[in-house]
Design an enzyme around this catalytic site. Structure first.
Site, PDB file in Angstrom:
ATOM      1  N   SER A   6      -4.535   9.837  49.113  1.00 23.23           N
ATOM      2  CA  SER A   6      -5.178  10.639  48.054  1.00 23.23           C
ATOM      3  C   SER A   6      -6.273  11.538  48.611  1.00 23.23           C
ATOM      4  O   SER A   6      -6.948  12.233  47.867  1.00 23.23           O
ATOM      5  CB  SER A   6      -5.765   9.714  46.986  1.00 23.23           C
ATOM      6  N   ASN A  32     -11.433  -0.804  44.927  1.00 26.98           N
ATOM      7  CA  ASN A  32     -11.187  -0.713  43.483  1.00 26.98           C
ATOM      8  C   ASN A  32     -12.467  -0.473  42.689  1.00 26.98           C
ATOM      9  O   ASN A  32     -12.507   0.363  41.790  1.00 26.98           O
ATOM     10  CB  ASN A  32     -10.481  -1.981  42.978  1.00 26.98           C
ATOM     11  N   THR A  38      -9.060  34.090   4.855  1.00 20.95           N
ATOM     12  CA  THR A  38      -8.332  32.824   4.732  1.00 20.95           C
ATOM     13  C   THR A  38      -6.854  33.241   4.800  1.00 20.95           C
ATOM     14  O   THR A  38      -6.507  34.331   4.322  1.00 20.95           O
ATOM     15  CB  THR A  38      -8.601  32.094   3.393  1.00 20.95           C
ATOM     16  N   HIS A  39      -6.029  32.431   5.399  1.00 23.79           N
ATOM     17  CA  HIS A  39      -4.601  32.773   5.597  1.00 23.79           C
ATOM     18  C   HIS A  39      -4.455  34.101   6.347  1.00 23.79           C
ATOM     19  O   HIS A  39      -3.485  34.820   6.144  1.00 23.79           O
ATOM     20  CB  HIS A  39      -3.852  32.865   4.270  1.00 23.79           C
ATOM     21  N   SER A  96      -2.341  48.623  32.074  1.00 24.94           N
ATOM     22  CA  SER A  96      -0.922  48.385  32.261  1.00 24.94           C
ATOM     23  C   SER A  96      -0.454  49.268  33.403  1.00 24.94           C
ATOM     24  O   SER A  96      -0.961  50.372  33.603  1.00 24.94           O
ATOM     25  CB  SER A  96      -0.179  48.748  30.976  1.00 24.94           C
ATOM     26  N   LYS A 115      -3.186  51.649  27.721  1.00 23.12           N
ATOM     27  CA  LYS A 115      -3.481  50.228  27.477  1.00 23.12           C
ATOM     28  C   LYS A 115      -4.809  49.738  28.028  1.00 23.12           C
ATOM     29  O   LYS A 115      -5.221  50.111  29.118  1.00 23.12           O
ATOM     30  CB  LYS A 115      -2.385  49.368  28.137  1.00 23.12           C
ATOM     31  N   ASN A 119      -5.959  45.856  28.001  1.00 27.09           N
ATOM     32  CA  ASN A 119      -5.501  44.550  27.519  1.00 27.09           C
ATOM     33  C   ASN A 119      -6.578  43.465  27.568  1.00 27.09           C
ATOM     34  O   ASN A 119      -7.380  43.439  28.492  1.00 27.09           O
ATOM     35  CB  ASN A 119      -4.301  44.089  28.347  1.00 27.09           C
ATOM     36  N   GLU A 136      -6.548  36.103  26.700  1.00 27.06           N
ATOM     37  CA  GLU A 136      -5.189  35.550  26.718  1.00 27.06           C
ATOM     38  C   GLU A 136      -5.062  34.414  27.738  1.00 27.06           C
ATOM     39  O   GLU A 136      -4.412  33.401  27.490  1.00 27.06           O
ATOM     40  CB  GLU A 136      -4.172  36.657  27.020  1.00 27.06           C
ATOM     41  N   TYR A 176      -6.463  -3.567  38.524  1.00 29.63           N
ATOM     42  CA  TYR A 176      -6.172  -2.290  39.184  1.00 29.63           C
ATOM     43  C   TYR A 176      -4.689  -2.164  39.517  1.00 29.63           C
ATOM     44  O   TYR A 176      -4.031  -3.114  39.936  1.00 29.63           O
ATOM     45  CB  TYR A 176      -6.995  -2.153  40.479  1.00 29.63           C
ATOM     46  N   GLN A 215      -4.654   5.975  40.497  1.00 29.79           N
ATOM     47  CA  GLN A 215      -5.029   7.046  41.422  1.00 29.79           C
ATOM     48  C   GLN A 215      -4.678   8.413  40.817  1.00 29.79           C
ATOM     49  O   GLN A 215      -5.233   9.430  41.191  1.00 29.79           O
ATOM     50  CB  GLN A 215      -4.293   6.833  42.750  1.00 29.79           C
ATOM     51  N   LYS A 262      -7.112  11.446  39.082  1.00 32.33           N
ATOM     52  CA  LYS A 262      -7.999  12.432  39.689  1.00 32.33           C
ATOM     53  C   LYS A 262      -7.556  13.882  39.573  1.00 32.33           C
ATOM     54  O   LYS A 262      -8.318  14.727  39.097  1.00 32.33           O
ATOM     55  CB  LYS A 262      -8.235  12.084  41.167  1.00 32.33           C
TER      56      LYS A 262
END
Ligand code: ARG
Length: 458
Positions: free
Chosen positions: A23, A110, A155-156, A277, A283, A285, A290, A317, A322, A325
């Site tokens: 690891s 451990n 709303t909506h 773009s 453009k 963007n 995003e 354990y 492991q 991580k």
């Protein structure tokens, strides 16, 4: 291949098996915690008469040198070791000889890895909290500057009632406040020291676990050695809190993306935080927003992975653990990076106040207030609702907003309307009359801002 065990083996580990098992390529980032925990362990061993003063001094000096050299870059973590614990111990023994071999007395990897991971999570909770706070400072600034910047509330995704930009930003301030409070809860719950739990059943050496716990800034030692080495609740809780932070950033991103579109035009993202773009010259963007929205998925993924990893594990354990991580590290890195990028984008973003106000005016966001006007003049609310419905229909036919109709046109719908209707349905009136705690009216907002200022000082 360099490992801490091997006495009972007659054959070398297969090279691919060794690599599969190792690891160090990712747990090397725990070197500071590993060294700090080992120093505290050595000091406690000496206090308890398990190490001599000289041995303890050599160990502490050796470990401090390793840390210093790693930080300066004159020593690098060699990936031929199985994990960071093996690297530190072997390097120490290479430096100071036999005393180094005594460091692991009364300890197992451990409880050691459980300690390292807890200390790492603790320090990252503090780092992330600082970023969240820095973002709140930016939001507070935007709020203070926009108490009278009118915009439609939705709303909506349909225009509903007018609010202000300050009020809208305040919603995100609240989300971040809960995010910070969640992190602080997790910190408090995890802050018990597993060191001294040994492999699973404690140890026969007379360790003073309370002493190491307090040296390392914990509230106290954990109270069950089997749970100490097999608890990863705090990793799951952290991943859950980080997922919630990402969910909030993702919702905010979605709004920035909408607001930046040609159709809305509420904001202009600074050139430094947008991209063009390769084919379409017009453009600009909202890539940062995003990407933040997109990266939310991987943080959720790490939460699901960890929940699934833990679900069938018998005590105590197991090597499965492991796997805590890489996901946790990636989630922490992702959240920190997203927070920094996102808050800078918001900090440099221009809000087009005129467009926002115009949009609020065009969407009948004052229809509820027009109905309230009739109610104040004695019309029952249900009737008022119907009358304003007809009024809206008339406005749509004429492509006008309520306040653009003449008093004659208004009276054709209801003769209750008088000249004071115009003031009653102006954006300013609609917002300013909303004065309940938490509402967008300026004086209500001022009270909230005063609390936020106090909170950020605390
Ligand atoms: N690299 C291991 C982990 O992260 C350290 C603990 C190893 N313990 C063991 N019994 N093999 O979990």
């Amino acid at each position: 291949m360099a490992q801490l065990w091997g006495g009972r083996f007659t054959k070398e580990t297969d090279k691919d098996v060794y690599l599969f098992n190792a690891s160090i390529s990712y747990d090397k980032r725990l070197y500071q915690q590993d060294i700090e925990g080992s120093i505290a362990h050595a000091i406690m061993l000496e206090k308890q008469g398990i190490l001599t003063l000289e041995e303890k001094d050599e160990i502490v000096k050796g470990l401090s040198t390793i840390r210093k050299r790693l930080e300066e870059g004159s020593l690098t973590i060699s990936e031929e070791y199985e994990d960071i614990h093996s690297f530190v111990e072997a390097t120490l023994t290479g430096m100071i000889g036999d005393a180094g071999k005594k460091l692991h007395t009364g300890r197992s990897r451990n409880d050691q890895v459980a300690l390292d991971m807890k200390m790492y999570v603790r320090s990252e909770i503090i780092n992330i909290d600082e970023e969240l706070k820095a973002f709140q400072v930016i939001l507070l600034r935007v709020m203070e500057e926009n108490l009278e910047t009118y915009m439609p509330g939705f709303t909506h995704l349909q225009k509903a009632q007018p609010v202000t930009l300050a009020h809208h930003m305040g919603a995100y301030f609240e989300m971040l406040r809960r995010d910070r409070s969640r992190l602080s809860d997790i910190y408090e719950r995890l802050n018990y020291c597993p060191l001294g739990a040994g492999a699973l059943a404690g140890t026969t050496y007379p360790l003073d676990r309370g002493y190491t716990a307090s040296m390392l800034g914990f509230e106290g030692p954990t109270l069950n050695s089997m749970d100490s080495v097999s608890d990863r609740d705090y990793v799951i809780e952290l991943l859950s809190a980080l997922s919630t932070i990402m969910m909030h950033l993702s919702r905010f991103s979605e709004e920035v993306i909408l607001w930046n579109s040609n159709e809305y035009g509420f904001v202009e993202i600074d050139d430094a935080f947008s991209t063009g773009s390769s084919i379409m010259p017009q453009k600009k963007n909202p890539d940062i927003a995003e990407l933040v929205r997109g990266k939310t998925g991987r943080v959720y993924g790490h939460l699901m992975a960890m929940l699934t990893t833990m679900k069938g594990l018998p005590l105590a354990y197991n090597k499965d653990m492991q796997e805590d991580k890489e996901g946790a590290f990636d989630a922490i890195d992702t959240v920190k990076e997203c927070l920094v990028m996102f808050m800078q984008m918001v900090d440099s973003m221009k809000f087009r106040k005129d467009v926002m106000a115009k949009s609020a005016m065009r969407g009948f966001t004052n229809a509820t207030d027009a109905a309230d006007y009739l109610v104040k003049h004695g019309v029952p609310f249900r009737d008022a609702h119907g009358i304003i419905g007809q009024l809206v229909l008339k406005c749509i036919e004429k492509d006008k907003s309520i306040e653009e109709l003449s008093l004659e046109e208004l009276k054709e719908i209801s003769d209750v309307f008088e000249a004071d209707i115009y003031d009653a349905v102006s954006l300013k009136t609609c917002v300013e009359r909303r004065l309940t705690t938490g509402a967008p009216g300026i004086s209500a907002m001022r009270g909230v801002l005063a609390e936020y200022r106090k909170y950020l000082k605390g």
